[in-house]
Design an enzyme around this catalytic site. Structure first.
Site, PDB file in Angstrom:
ATOM      1  CD  GLU A  39     -33.910 -33.914 -43.368  1.00  0.00           C
ATOM      2  OE1 GLU A  39     -32.946 -33.272 -42.804  1.00  0.00           O
ATOM      3  OE2 GLU A  39     -34.505 -34.908 -42.190  1.00  0.00           O
ATOM      4  NE  ARG A 265     -28.770 -21.972 -42.483  1.00  0.00           N
ATOM      5  CZ  ARG A 265     -29.782 -22.571 -43.224  1.00  0.00           C
ATOM      6  NH1 ARG A 265     -31.036 -22.295 -42.616  1.00  0.00           N
ATOM      7  NH2 ARG A 265     -29.000 -24.116 -43.168  1.00  0.00           N
ATOM      8  CE  LYS A 275     -36.639 -28.032 -43.898  1.00  0.00           C
ATOM      9  NZ  LYS A 275     -35.957 -29.289 -45.070  1.00  0.00           N
TER      10      LYS A 275
END
Ligand code: ATP
Ligand code: MG
Length: 563
Positions: A39, A265, A275
């Site tokens: 994204e 992850r 982020k």
């Protein structure tokens, strides 16, 4: 310089096993097609690097393809700066998407058409409840939800309303499109999830063309299908979304379906990877930018001196698992040391200089001594370094009153200057405030390295730089950005409370050997006995600035052992 990520076959993992099985059963017509779907709402970080190496690595090893796809369904947080940096970072890591760079927003019309199809088949409806009402009707994991008042609207009415939403006739928050699945499902994600919402925002790619935007859970499986993805790899938090991923594909009667596979992850201790939090550090100026060398971003690591190969090797070492765990950041540091040890030339640089006058060395004499560029790689050759009466050594290599195991310089003691002579300290000079500012030493002319007399053993060898032709430089030492392993562990505390106040130390008076005079931005070196250093991207010709990538040894191991 870009380089290709052509490592040999990677170790197997459960995802590779699935792919090999699919090849045997011919599930996807012998195709292997993955995608990396960031994204564009921030810079990529080391966690993304794991996903990039995984997706592109699998495509490479099974002669398949990997797309780069910007998952840009939320117009509010996305920015073209991020789109550019993401491409730069993926390329720098050594991967190539050829001509397959896509935007989820390229599919907005198709996604809209699919939504109309769902409405026409009675599988989606326009809900005019407020977001508050929708929330209240959702139920809990142990309690079924309640159907919306609008759930049984006619197909005709749903179509009219949805077209009206698209044409901008309604305000934000007044209507949404929802999938008609099951408000009593034990999987909360199947309780009539949102498909579209009204957002009157300008999109970085489609401008003002759309004022309704699809939700991630809807856009993602369909984007995968449109691109012919076979294996859609994502992180574990999406496991519970998988039934919805499959529901959309099946509800639309699609064929040749992509399969979503979840992996753990990357979490690193002493590091944050969200982020949103990284953006906070940038916006509130705790760091100098997304590429601050202390940031876990790919651009930060690059500026710090990490190589693409070291990051790829790290990704390979950590592997791919089905359970979340935390990786020690020391493993990342180990990977860059391992790479630079092979490839970075050795030089001498004094970070905190102490002047040494060699009193028995002829005043105007300058000798050229031979030094080895990399003992790991003889093909890197040798260079000459000047030696003269005035040299600089590291302040910490001298102790006025030596402690027991100190084998370097102290009054009356001898030490070897690497590639040069043995010197003996006869005298030290202090300034008014009692700091030692100069040593007076004598050298043994018979002890020159490589000569017959050099066999004489002394206990310590230190690095040094002669004043002759030396260069002044600024060196930035970095330490971990956080003082504790998991800065987000305490709910009642802000992660920024755990920022390490000593994460950056700037040294202005460093003295380096002359061979560094023409060092260029991004060049990497081992400063003997100190660590690995890289010329900063803001370094100028009149003032070289170096970043310490990593010290030679992991000093945290010692500190933690003491605890
Ligand atoms: P963040 O939580 O850091 O904001 P994100 O998941 O929202 O990350 P995306 O841009 O959606 O960021 O991520 C792109 C891809 O990278 C996704 O497939 C995601 O699963 C993967 N990814 C993100 N973070 C990690 C991580 N820490 N380890 C491995 N893969 C990750
Ligand atoms: Mg995401």
């Amino acid at each position: 310089m870009e380089e290709n990520a052509n490592s040999n076959s990677a170790p197997s993992n459960f995802i590779r096993e699935i792919i090999e099985e699919d090849l045997i059963t011919n599930k996807h017509n012998q195709k292997v097609h993955t995608r990396f779907p960031p994204e564009p709402n921030g810079y990529l970080h080391i966690g993304h690097a794991k996903a990039i190496c995984l997706n592109f690595g699998i495509a490479r090893d099974y002669e398949g393809l990997c797309n780069l796809r910007f998952d840009d369904t939320n117009p509010v947080k996305e920015d073209i700066e991020y789109v550019d940096s993401i491409q730069e970072d993926v390329k720098w890591l050594g991967f190539d998407w050829d001509d397959r760079m896509y935007y989820a927003s390229d599919y907005f019309q198709k996604l809209y058409d699919f939504a109309v199809q769902l409405i026409n088949e009675g599988k989606a409806y326009v809900d005019s409840s407020s977001s508050e009402e929708i929330k209240n009707q959702k139920g809990t994991p142990t309690e079924a939800g309640v159907n919306s008042l609008y759930r049984n609207r006619s197909i005709k009415e749903n179509l009219e309303l949805f077209i009206g939403m698209k044409e901008g006739r309604y305000e934000e928050g007044t209507h949404t499109l929802r999938a008609k699945i099951d408000m009593a499902s034990t999987n909360m994600h199947l309780r009539d999830p949102l498909i579209y919402r009204i957002k009157k925002a300008t999109h970085h790619n489609t401008g003002d063309k759309w004022c309704i935007y699809p939700m991630y859970d809807y856009a993602h499986p369909l984007s995968d299908w449109i691109e012919g993805i076979t294996h859609s790899l994502c992180t574990l938090e999406f496991e519970i979304h998988r039934p919805l991923y499959d529901w959309f594909l099946n509800a639309l009667h699609l064929e040749n379906l992509p399969r979503q596979i979840e992996f753990a992850r990357l979490n690193l201790n002493y590091t944050i990877m969200s982020k949103r939090k990284l953006l906070e550090l940038v916006q509130e100026k705790y760091v100098s930018g997304w590429d601050d060398p202390r940031m876990p971003t790919i651009s930060g690591l690059r500026r710090r001196g990490y190589t693409p190969e070291s990051i790829r090797n790290f990704a390979e070492k950590i592997g791919v698992a089905k359970r979340d765990a935390t990786t020690d950041v020391a493993l990342l540091e180990y990977s860059v040391r391992e790479d630079l040890n092979k490839n970075a030339p050795r030089v001498m640089g004094v970070l905190r200089p102490l002047k040494v006058i060699i009193t028995n060395y002829p005043d105007s004499n300058v000798e050229e001594l031979e030094a080895i560029n990399n003992p790991e790689d003889p093909s890197m050759g040798k260079r000459l370094i000047p030696f003269s009466r005035e040299i600089y050594i590291e302040q910490e290599d001298f102790q006025e009153i030596p402690h027991k195991k100190f084998f370097r310089l102290y009054p009356g003691n001898e030490v070897r200057l690497k590639y040069a002579y043995i010197i003996k300290c006869n005298e030290f000079i202090k300034n008014e405030s009692g700091e030692i500012i100069e040593l007076r030493c004598t050298y043994d002319p018979e002890s020159k390295s490589g000569s017959e007399g050099s066999i004489r053993k002394v206990k310590g060898t230190i690095h040094w730089v002669s004043l002759e032709e030396s260069i002044k430089a600024e060196v930035r030492l970095y330490d971990r950005l956080f003082t504790i392993e998991d800065p987000t562990a305490f709910e009642e505390k802000d992660f920024k409370e755990f920022l390490n106040p000593h994460s950056l130390e700037i040294l202005n008076n460093c003295i380096l050997e002359r061979s560094l005079a023409n060092a260029q931005q991004g060049d990497k070196f081992q400063f003997e006995r100190q660590g690995y250093f890289c010329v900063d991207s803001l370094s100028k010709n009149d003032l070289l600035v170096f970043n310490r990538t990593v010290p030679l040894k992991d000093s945290w191991v010692k500190i933690e052992m003491k605890k």
